[in-house]
Motif scaffolding. Structure first.
Motif, PDB file in Angstrom:
ATOM      1  N   VAL A   1       0.740  -1.231  -0.029  1.00 27.90           N
ATOM      2  CA  VAL A   1       0.006   0.093   0.147  1.00 27.90           C
ATOM      3  C   VAL A   1       0.696   1.040  -0.092  1.00 27.90           C
ATOM      4  CG1 VAL A   1      -2.025  -0.964   1.100  1.00 27.90           C
ATOM      5  CG2 VAL A   1      -0.364  -0.127   2.477  1.00 27.90           C
ATOM      6  N   ASP A   2       1.973   1.127   0.436  1.00 27.58           N
ATOM      7  CA  ASP A   2       3.081   2.502   0.734  1.00 27.58           C
ATOM      8  C   ASP A   2       3.730   2.654  -0.828  1.00 27.58           C
ATOM      9  OD1 ASP A   2       2.085   3.430   2.992  1.00 27.58           O
ATOM     10  OD2 ASP A   2       3.305   2.056   4.129  1.00 27.58           O
ATOM     11  N   VAL A   3       3.576   1.793  -1.539  1.00 25.05           N
ATOM     12  CA  VAL A   3       4.357   1.747  -3.066  1.00 25.05           C
ATOM     13  C   VAL A   3       3.584   1.807  -3.923  1.00 25.05           C
ATOM     14  CG1 VAL A   3       6.325   0.564  -1.915  1.00 25.05           C
ATOM     15  CG2 VAL A   3       4.792  -0.807  -3.363  1.00 25.05           C
ATOM     16  N   ILE A   4       2.268   1.596  -4.021  1.00 18.09           N
ATOM     17  CA  ILE A   4       1.503   1.290  -5.262  1.00 18.09           C
ATOM     18  C   ILE A   4       1.445   2.975  -5.726  1.00 18.09           C
ATOM     19  CG2 ILE A   4      -0.993   1.152  -6.024  1.00 18.09           C
ATOM     20  CD1 ILE A   4      -0.994  -1.184  -4.370  1.00 18.09           C
ATOM     21  N   ASP A   5       1.001   4.004  -5.163  1.00 21.08           N
ATOM     22  CA  ASP A   5       0.733   5.250  -5.659  1.00 21.08           C
ATOM     23  C   ASP A   5       2.090   5.651  -6.582  1.00 21.08           C
ATOM     24  OD1 ASP A   5      -1.754   5.354  -4.791  1.00 21.08           O
ATOM     25  OD2 ASP A   5      -1.259   6.733  -3.030  1.00 21.08           O
ATOM     26  N   GLU A   6       3.325   5.525  -6.085  1.00 18.21           N
ATOM     27  CA  GLU A   6       4.330   6.108  -6.527  1.00 18.21           C
ATOM     28  C   GLU A   6       4.711   5.313  -7.837  1.00 18.21           C
ATOM     29  OE1 GLU A   6       7.834   8.241  -7.535  1.00 18.21           O
ATOM     30  OE2 GLU A   6       5.992   8.731  -6.362  1.00 18.21           O
ATOM     31  N   LEU A   7       4.203   3.876  -7.820  1.00 22.11           N
ATOM     32  CA  LEU A   7       4.358   2.907  -9.037  1.00 22.11           C
ATOM     33  C   LEU A   7       3.670   3.464 -10.211  1.00 22.11           C
ATOM     34  CD1 LEU A   7       4.986  -0.416  -7.235  1.00 22.11           C
ATOM     35  CD2 LEU A   7       6.762   0.970  -8.663  1.00 22.11           C
ATOM     36  N   ALA A   8       2.411   3.770  -9.816  1.00 17.75           N
ATOM     37  CA  ALA A   8       1.442   4.336 -10.701  1.00 17.75           C
ATOM     38  C   ALA A   8       1.566   5.651 -11.367  1.00 17.75           C
ATOM     39  CB  ALA A   8      -0.142   4.129 -10.048  1.00 17.75           C
ATOM     40  N   ASP A   9       1.881   6.608 -10.420  1.00 16.30           N
ATOM     41  CA  ASP A   9       2.007   8.000 -10.643  1.00 16.30           C
ATOM     42  C   ASP A   9       3.271   8.536 -10.163  1.00 16.30           C
ATOM     43  OD1 ASP A   9       1.369  10.516 -11.598  1.00 16.30           O
ATOM     44  OD2 ASP A   9      -0.234  10.908 -10.269  1.00 16.30           O
ATOM     45  N   PRO A  10       4.262   8.275 -10.927  1.00 12.31           N
ATOM     46  CA  PRO A  10       5.549   8.773 -10.157  1.00 12.31           C
ATOM     47  C   PRO A  10       5.662  10.076 -10.240  1.00 12.31           C
ATOM     48  CG  PRO A  10       6.069   7.799 -12.208  1.00 12.31           C
ATOM     49  CD  PRO A  10       4.575   7.333 -11.789  1.00 12.31           C
ATOM     50  N   GLN A  11       6.409  10.783  -9.362  1.00 17.59           N
ATOM     51  CA  GLN A  11       6.521  12.123  -9.026  1.00 17.59           C
ATOM     52  C   GLN A  11       7.669  12.682 -10.321  1.00 17.59           C
ATOM     53  OE1 GLN A  11       7.781  13.278  -5.178  1.00 17.59           O
ATOM     54  NE2 GLN A  11       6.464  12.255  -4.243  1.00 17.59           N
ATOM     55  N   ASP A  12       8.545  11.952 -10.394  1.00 17.06           N
ATOM     56  CA  ASP A  12       9.562  11.952 -11.655  1.00 17.06           C
ATOM     57  C   ASP A  12       8.958  11.548 -13.173  1.00 17.06           C
ATOM     58  OD1 ASP A  12      11.575  12.061 -13.546  1.00 17.06           O
ATOM     59  OD2 ASP A  12      12.976  10.894 -12.332  1.00 17.06           O
ATOM     60  N   ALA A  13       8.623  12.513 -13.898  1.00 13.14           N
ATOM     61  CA  ALA A  13       7.826  12.173 -15.085  1.00 13.14           C
ATOM     62  C   ALA A  13       8.776  11.467 -15.915  1.00 13.14           C
ATOM     63  CB  ALA A  13       7.780  13.549 -15.881  1.00 13.14           C
ATOM     64  N   ASP A  14      10.105  11.280 -15.803  1.00 11.47           N
ATOM     65  CA  ASP A  14      10.793  10.450 -16.686  1.00 11.47           C
ATOM     66  C   ASP A  14      10.924   8.973 -16.319  1.00 11.47           C
ATOM     67  OD1 ASP A  14      11.459  12.641 -18.240  1.00 11.47           O
ATOM     68  OD2 ASP A  14      13.303  13.190 -17.083  1.00 11.47           O
ATOM     69  N   ALA A  15      10.430   8.820 -14.909  1.00 14.13           N
ATOM     70  CA  ALA A  15      10.333   7.357 -14.454  1.00 14.13           C
ATOM     71  C   ALA A  15       9.259   6.624 -15.251  1.00 14.13           C
ATOM     72  CB  ALA A  15      10.183   7.439 -13.079  1.00 14.13           C
ATOM     73  N   PRO A  16       9.274   5.197 -15.294  1.00 14.24           N
ATOM     74  CA  PRO A  16       8.281   4.442 -15.821  1.00 14.24           C
ATOM     75  C   PRO A  16       7.029   4.400 -15.081  1.00 14.24           C
ATOM     76  CG  PRO A  16       9.982   2.962 -15.171  1.00 14.24           C
ATOM     77  CD  PRO A  16      10.622   4.538 -15.051  1.00 14.24           C
ATOM     78  N   ALA A  17       5.728   4.166 -15.462  1.00 11.57           N
ATOM     79  CA  ALA A  17       4.520   4.204 -14.661  1.00 11.57           C
ATOM     80  C   ALA A  17       3.995   2.692 -15.054  1.00 11.57           C
ATOM     81  CB  ALA A  17       3.603   5.302 -14.852  1.00 11.57           C
ATOM     82  N   PHE A  18       3.344   2.487 -14.208  1.00 11.68           N
ATOM     83  CA  PHE A  18       2.390   1.175 -14.168  1.00 11.68           C
ATOM     84  C   PHE A  18       0.937   1.148 -13.881  1.00 11.68           C
ATOM     85  CE2 PHE A  18       7.049   0.621 -13.031  1.00 11.68           C
ATOM     86  CZ  PHE A  18       7.258   0.014 -14.032  1.00 11.68           C
ATOM     87  N   HIS A  19       0.135   0.454 -14.303  1.00 11.20           N
ATOM     88  CA  HIS A  19      -0.942   0.260 -13.901  1.00 11.20           C
ATOM     89  C   HIS A  19      -1.082  -0.921 -12.868  1.00 11.20           C
ATOM     90  CE1 HIS A  19      -2.648   2.762 -17.200  1.00 11.20           C
ATOM     91  NE2 HIS A  19      -2.331   1.862 -18.096  1.00 11.20           N
ATOM     92  N   VAL A  20      -1.074  -0.828 -11.616  1.00 18.26           N
ATOM     93  CA  VAL A  20      -0.754  -1.666 -10.536  1.00 18.26           C
ATOM     94  C   VAL A  20      -1.818  -2.668 -10.274  1.00 18.26           C
ATOM     95  CG1 VAL A  20       0.291  -2.105  -8.351  1.00 18.26           C
ATOM     96  CG2 VAL A  20       1.033  -0.162  -9.921  1.00 18.26           C
ATOM     97  N   VAL A  21      -1.862  -3.993 -10.301  1.00 16.08           N
ATOM     98  CA  VAL A  21      -2.783  -5.053  -9.893  1.00 16.08           C
ATOM     99  C   VAL A  21      -2.277  -5.703  -8.608  1.00 16.08           C
ATOM    100  CG1 VAL A  21      -4.406  -6.736 -10.457  1.00 16.08           C
ATOM    101  CG2 VAL A  21      -3.938  -4.819 -12.144  1.00 16.08           C
ATOM    102  N   ALA A  22      -2.598  -5.755  -7.533  1.00 11.77           N
ATOM    103  CA  ALA A  22      -2.158  -6.404  -6.455  1.00 11.77           C
ATOM    104  C   ALA A  22      -3.298  -7.380  -5.857  1.00 11.77           C
ATOM    105  CB  ALA A  22      -1.811  -5.552  -5.402  1.00 11.77           C
TER     106      ALA A  22
END
Length: 397
Positions: A127-148
């Motif tokens: 729960v503490d990592v999903i948001d950053e994986l889906a919508d990273p603060q760094d626009a150059d970082a890869p983003a993911f549609h996360v399913v857990a």
């Protein structure tokens, strides 16, 4: 726990899900904690310090402190709200209801990613990592549609009533789940039981799995130690000592008599707490207590989810279904990224892992962390996972 379920428009057989523990459930938990019958203190030497304090299991003083906090200060409702903000859903696969978190990225270039937890964890690990994986603060970082997803018998997923829900069937269920969400191809990450499940996903379903990242690489059995470095030999010895020694007693119990231990875990919150806390203490990169690095509240989110959902027996049963069940001949050719955390309970040499994952595109050994990196070192975990999956995606271009 009662639930408010409504259909999700346009998605076949997937329902939005909310769960609320009743006030009576929470009052009962606190009453059981207040009335707990505890044993005498452990008989370790008075001078024992650090990990040696835990030589006989969870020290009484530590348990009393956690029980007191759980009873008087812990806020379950905050965790319920956190799950709702991420997005909770359920669907039925092969007759079994599967609960999952689903956080779609706002980014148009995001890649679907299924993340699989293990035991004694739950979706609380993520729960503490999903948001950053889906919508990273760094626009150059890869983003993911996360399913857990919650494993069968864990959390808000149904408890299997018939045998057969082992790692092979779970992996096939994840492919079906992702397809229902419109993700015909996807990335996969897993640790603990999520490691073997992710390995099966990549090996059995390469037409769906773009690539994988794991913190629990599964080397085939019977490989030679010839050519291994001193550090790798130490990893092999540590892993062998773990599985052959007393620290693995929990796994033997759950692989052979999950129903027996389940009575205690479902009936006693203190028993459940101690059973899980023992593993968090032993498997983390800490000197004296897992709460040196892991939030006590997040730990209790995980334990309370197990308690309220009454999963003491059903979650243990994955060992009965799957212990030593990974096909020794299974191999995968999709791009793979592997991360090794120094205080994890299983660490595979790269050459051994390469025998199973034949296209390793990134190999990383962390400087710190143990079996629960998303809880112990969440910022590093997110960066490492993103970098690993970026390497996987680059290898597919």
């Amino acid at each position: 726990m009662p639930s408010d379920v409504q259909a999700v428009h346009g998605v076949h057989d997937v329902q939005a899900f909310e769960a609320r523990a009743t006030d009576a459930d929470l009052d009962d938990l606190r009453a059981r904690l207040a009335a707990a019958r505890l044993p005498e203190a452990e008989t370790v030497r008075p001078t024992a310090s650090g990990a040696h304090r835990w030589d006989q299991g969870v020290p009484l003083a530590d348990l009393v402190d956690v029980v007191d906090y759980w009873r008087t200060a812990y806020d379950w409702r905050a965790f319920e709200a956190r799950l709702d903000r991420i997005g909770q859903f359920r669907t039925t696969v092969d007759g079994l209801g599967i609960h999952f978190l689903h956080r779609r990225s706002p980014r148009g270039d995001a890649t679907p990613l299924v993340m699989t937890h293990g035991w004694p964890g739950s979706v609380a690990e993520f729960v503490d990592v999903i948001d950053e994986l889906a919508d990273p603060q760094d626009a150059d970082a890869p983003a993911f549609h996360v399913v857990a997803p919650s494993l069968p018998g864990f959390g808000h997923s149904d408890k299997p009533t018939t045998p057969g829900w082992g790692i092979e069937k779970i992996a096939a269920a994840w492919v079906e789940l992702m397809g229902r969400l419109g993700y015909g191809t996807f990335l996969a990450h897993g640790g603990d039981w999520g490691g073997p499940i992710t390995t099966v996903l990549a090996g059995r379903f390469p037409e769906h799995v773009i690539g994988l990242h794991t913190t629990t690489a599964q080397a085939p059995p019977g490989l030679s130690t010839d050519g291994l470095t001193a550090a790798e030999l130490a990893w092999v010895e540590e892993t062998r000592d773990f599985w052959n020694g007393p620290a693995a007693a929990y796994a033997k119990q759950q692989a052979t008599r999950p129903q027996t231990i389940g009575y205690a875990l479902v009936d006693s919150p203190v028993g459940l707490l101690a059973w899980i806390l023992d593993k968090f203490a032993a498997w983390t990169d800490t000197e004296d207590s897992p709460f040196e690095t892991i939030s006590l509240d997040r730990f209790l989110d995980n334990v309370t989810l197990h308690w309220l959902a009454r999963t003491g027996a059903s979650s243990a049963r994955i060992y009965y279904e799957s212990h030593l069940a990974l096909d020794p001949d299974l191999r995968g050719d999709v791009p793979a990224a592997v991360s090794v955390y120094p205080y994890d309970i299983e660490k595979s040499p790269r050459s051994w892992a390469q025998a199973r994952y034949r296209h390793i595109v990134r190999w990383r050994v962390a400087e710190s962390g143990g079996h629960f990196p998303s809880l112990e070192v969440p910022e590093y975990f997110v960066d490492d996972l993103r970098d690993g999956l970026a390497a996987v995606l680059a290898a597919r271009r």
